[in-house]
Design an enzyme around this catalytic site. Structure first.
Site, PDB file in Angstrom:
ATOM      1  N   ARG A  51      18.481 -20.961 -90.658  1.00 47.90           N
ATOM      2  CA  ARG A  51      19.570 -20.843 -89.723  1.00 47.90           C
ATOM      3  C   ARG A  51      19.974 -19.200 -90.199  1.00 47.90           C
ATOM      4  O   ARG A  51      19.300 -18.659 -90.704  1.00 47.90           O
ATOM      5  CB  ARG A  51      21.017 -21.688 -90.523  1.00 47.90           C
ATOM      6  CG  ARG A  51      20.612 -21.902 -91.859  1.00 47.90           C
ATOM      7  CD  ARG A  51      22.020 -21.289 -92.731  1.00 47.90           C
ATOM      8  NE  ARG A  51      22.676 -20.241 -92.414  1.00 47.90           N
ATOM      9  CZ  ARG A  51      22.518 -18.884 -93.170  1.00 47.90           C
ATOM     10  NH1 ARG A  51      21.432 -18.709 -94.124  1.00 47.90           N
ATOM     11  NH2 ARG A  51      23.383 -17.991 -92.878  1.00 47.90           N
ATOM     12  N   GLY A  52      21.013 -18.656 -89.447  1.00 47.20           N
ATOM     13  CA  GLY A  52      21.261 -17.371 -89.634  1.00 47.20           C
ATOM     14  C   GLY A  52      20.649 -16.728 -88.225  1.00 47.20           C
ATOM     15  O   GLY A  52      19.501 -17.064 -87.866  1.00 47.20           O
ATOM     16  N   ALA A  53      21.410 -15.792 -87.683  1.00 43.69           N
ATOM     17  CA  ALA A  53      20.853 -15.460 -86.273  1.00 43.69           C
ATOM     18  C   ALA A  53      19.532 -14.760 -86.219  1.00 43.69           C
ATOM     19  O   ALA A  53      18.462 -15.356 -85.392  1.00 43.69           O
ATOM     20  CB  ALA A  53      22.051 -14.232 -85.738  1.00 43.69           C
ATOM     21  N   ARG A  88      20.167 -23.737 -80.433  1.00 41.15           N
ATOM     22  CA  ARG A  88      21.610 -23.531 -80.832  1.00 41.15           C
ATOM     23  C   ARG A  88      22.482 -22.370 -79.918  1.00 41.15           C
ATOM     24  O   ARG A  88      21.682 -21.379 -79.251  1.00 41.15           O
ATOM     25  CB  ARG A  88      21.757 -23.013 -82.331  1.00 41.15           C
ATOM     26  CG  ARG A  88      21.683 -23.736 -83.300  1.00 41.15           C
ATOM     27  CD  ARG A  88      21.660 -23.392 -84.751  1.00 41.15           C
ATOM     28  NE  ARG A  88      23.040 -23.364 -85.408  1.00 41.15           N
ATOM     29  CZ  ARG A  88      23.605 -22.705 -86.284  1.00 41.15           C
ATOM     30  NH1 ARG A  88      22.791 -22.086 -86.955  1.00 41.15           N
ATOM     31  NH2 ARG A  88      25.211 -22.634 -86.346  1.00 41.15           N
ATOM     32  N   GLN A 206      27.788 -21.949 -96.739  1.00 40.71           N
ATOM     33  CA  GLN A 206      26.645 -20.897 -96.937  1.00 40.71           C
ATOM     34  C   GLN A 206      26.977 -20.102 -97.917  1.00 40.71           C
ATOM     35  O   GLN A 206      25.564 -19.557 -98.655  1.00 40.71           O
ATOM     36  CB  GLN A 206      26.282 -20.055 -95.600  1.00 40.71           C
ATOM     37  CG  GLN A 206      25.803 -21.013 -94.292  1.00 40.71           C
ATOM     38  CD  GLN A 206      26.677 -21.781 -93.862  1.00 40.71           C
ATOM     39  OE1 GLN A 206      27.974 -22.118 -94.113  1.00 40.71           O
ATOM     40  NE2 GLN A 206      26.708 -21.933 -92.315  1.00 40.71           N
ATOM     41  N   ASP A 247      26.584 -13.177 -85.124  1.00 39.54           N
ATOM     42  CA  ASP A 247      25.630 -14.047 -84.113  1.00 39.54           C
ATOM     43  C   ASP A 247      25.785 -13.408 -82.712  1.00 39.54           C
ATOM     44  O   ASP A 247      24.640 -13.773 -82.119  1.00 39.54           O
ATOM     45  CB  ASP A 247      26.196 -15.221 -84.079  1.00 39.54           C
ATOM     46  CG  ASP A 247      25.923 -15.937 -85.554  1.00 39.54           C
ATOM     47  OD1 ASP A 247      26.446 -15.671 -86.614  1.00 39.54           O
ATOM     48  OD2 ASP A 247      24.838 -16.918 -85.673  1.00 39.54           O
ATOM     49  N   ASN A 257      30.915 -14.534 -85.356  1.00 42.03           N
ATOM     50  CA  ASN A 257      30.350 -14.744 -86.597  1.00 42.03           C
ATOM     51  C   ASN A 257      30.858 -15.991 -87.221  1.00 42.03           C
ATOM     52  O   ASN A 257      31.903 -16.561 -86.818  1.00 42.03           O
ATOM     53  CB  ASN A 257      30.486 -13.719 -87.676  1.00 42.03           C
ATOM     54  CG  ASN A 257      29.802 -13.658 -88.673  1.00 42.03           C
ATOM     55  OD1 ASN A 257      28.454 -13.981 -88.634  1.00 42.03           O
ATOM     56  ND2 ASN A 257      30.294 -13.446 -89.919  1.00 42.03           N
ATOM     57  N   LYS A 258      30.365 -16.461 -88.360  1.00 39.78           N
ATOM     58  CA  LYS A 258      30.764 -17.520 -89.121  1.00 39.78           C
ATOM     59  C   LYS A 258      32.079 -17.637 -89.010  1.00 39.78           C
ATOM     60  O   LYS A 258      33.009 -17.055 -89.363  1.00 39.78           O
ATOM     61  CB  LYS A 258      30.409 -17.705 -90.455  1.00 39.78           C
ATOM     62  CG  LYS A 258      30.232 -18.950 -91.384  1.00 39.78           C
ATOM     63  CD  LYS A 258      30.071 -20.235 -90.544  1.00 39.78           C
ATOM     64  CE  LYS A 258      28.589 -20.301 -89.852  1.00 39.78           C
ATOM     65  NZ  LYS A 258      28.405 -21.394 -89.144  1.00 39.78           N
TER      66      LYS A 258
END
Ligand code: MRU
Length: 355
Positions: A51-53, A88, A206, A247, A257-258
């Site tokens: 995960r993570g862009a 995603r 996270q 992201d 973003n998150k």
């Protein structure tokens, strides 16, 4: 302070498979998932093994390599690219990496009559995936320096800085070093850090599971708090900068973003903390004019109402679980990319750097 970031390798290529450090089970277990097919990679992205862009973009590029290795027709390879791209929706890095691979395939077929994937094309795709992987590390280190310099220059007197971060933007979320966490790492390496406030980042944790683990590995001191304590921590402590990743950044500087990032930006504005977004140019989407156009991913309700096998809320509770939000550019003091730094982002400034 000497960084040991290279010890954390979330993504590696074994020669025939993609090896991913399983982020679903950290920090309890250090366990790897081996992907042998593009479908394995798409599943790993969907289930957030990786995960993570930037990390999902790099993984998808290797997914294309795995698809090409099967020696299928160009047409079915192209269909696999679409499948990977849809794994995603919010992080544009995924689509960006796939489009880089697609361009290469298009260039190859326009210069040859091949209908099947050839060894030459396989080799070209491998080289491109490795380039995407390596470029990301270089970009992160550059951003680390830019971000550090900007933060130190913002201080009215020489002193160590206190920062807050959200989600995980480190070596686990990228090819190595990290974006927002890369800036924090650079500050730590220069011994300019007084404190890192880490938000746990509900519901997937996270911050608690991954950022706390990375900072522990790096011996960078930090304090963990629940997301709901961020306002209190800002009100009762000197926090100079909130530093987050992204992201997707649209043409006007709006940033997805998150989930929780937008709230942090509002809080930072109220409490006089500066707000920095750190992301490589692969996260910038100049095709969208503003954040309203970003496709925000919603994930399953179990992420909220279950903790392992324990129920946290009554069964059948109706849940809303958007996993990203959009911070308007007007709340962002600085966007740091490997191409340079934008203060108080506007469409004109974004265009100057990205068109
Ligand atoms: O759902 P995740 O864990 O993939 O979300 C990650 C984030 O929101 C990160 O802040 C972002 O991708 C930047 S990672 C360098």
């Amino acid at each position: 302070m000497q960084s040991s970031f290279s010890k954390i390798e979330a993504i590696s290529w074994t020669g025939t498979q993609l090896k991913l450090l399983d982020q679903q089970v950290l920090p309890n277990q250090i366990q790897y998932v081996l992907c042998s097919t593009a479908e394995d990679v798409a599943k790993a992205i969907q289930q957030m093994v990786v995960r993570g862009a930037p990390a999902i973009g790099v993984s998808a590029a290797y997914g294309v390599v795995l698809a090409a290795a099967v020696g299928q027709s160009i047409n079915s390879l192209m269909a696999t690219l679409d499948m990977l791209s849809a794994a995603r929706p919010t992080a544009v890095n995924l689509r960006w990496a796939i489009e880089r691979m697609r361009e290469l395939i298009n260039a190859h077929i326009s210069s040859s009559a091949d209908e099947q994937v050839t060894t030459l094309l396989k080799n070209k795709l491998m080289t491109e995936a490795v380039a995407i992987h390596q470029e990301d590390i270089v970009a992160n280190k550059t951003m680390g320096q830019y971000g550090k310099q900007a933060i130190l220059a913002s201080l009215s007197e020489a002193r160590k800085v206190s920062v807050m971060t959200h989600c995980n933007t480190g070596a686990l979320a990228t090819s190595g070093y990290g974006t927002a966490l890369g800036v924090i790492r650079a500050l730590a390496e220069a011994d300019e850090l007084s404190q890192v406030w880490v938000n746990e980042t509900r519901p997937w944790l996270q911050g608690a599971r991954l950022t706390a683990w990375e900072l522990t590995q790096e011996k960078i001191p930090f304090v963990l708090g629940v997301d709901g304590a961020a306002a209190y921590h800002m009100a009762t402590n000197k926090i100079d900068w909130v530093i987050v990743g992204a992201d997707r950044i649209t043409a006007n500087g709006d940033t997805a973003n998150k989930i929780g990032t937008y709230g942090l930006a509002l809080l930072a504005h109220h409490h006089g903390c500066k707000f920095m977004v750190v992301a490589p140019s692969s996260t910038v989407d100049m095709s969208l004019t503003s954040g309203e156009e970003i496709d925000i991913e919603y994930r399953e309700s179990n992420e909220l109402i279950m903790l392992g096998d324990k129920m946290l809320a009554p069964e059948n509770t109706s849940v809303s679980n958007p996993v990203f939000d959009v911070t308007p550019a007007s709340l962002i003091d600085m966007i740091v990319t490997e191409r340079g730094v934008i203060e108080n982002p506007t469409q004109a400034k974004m265009q100057q750097l990205f068109c």
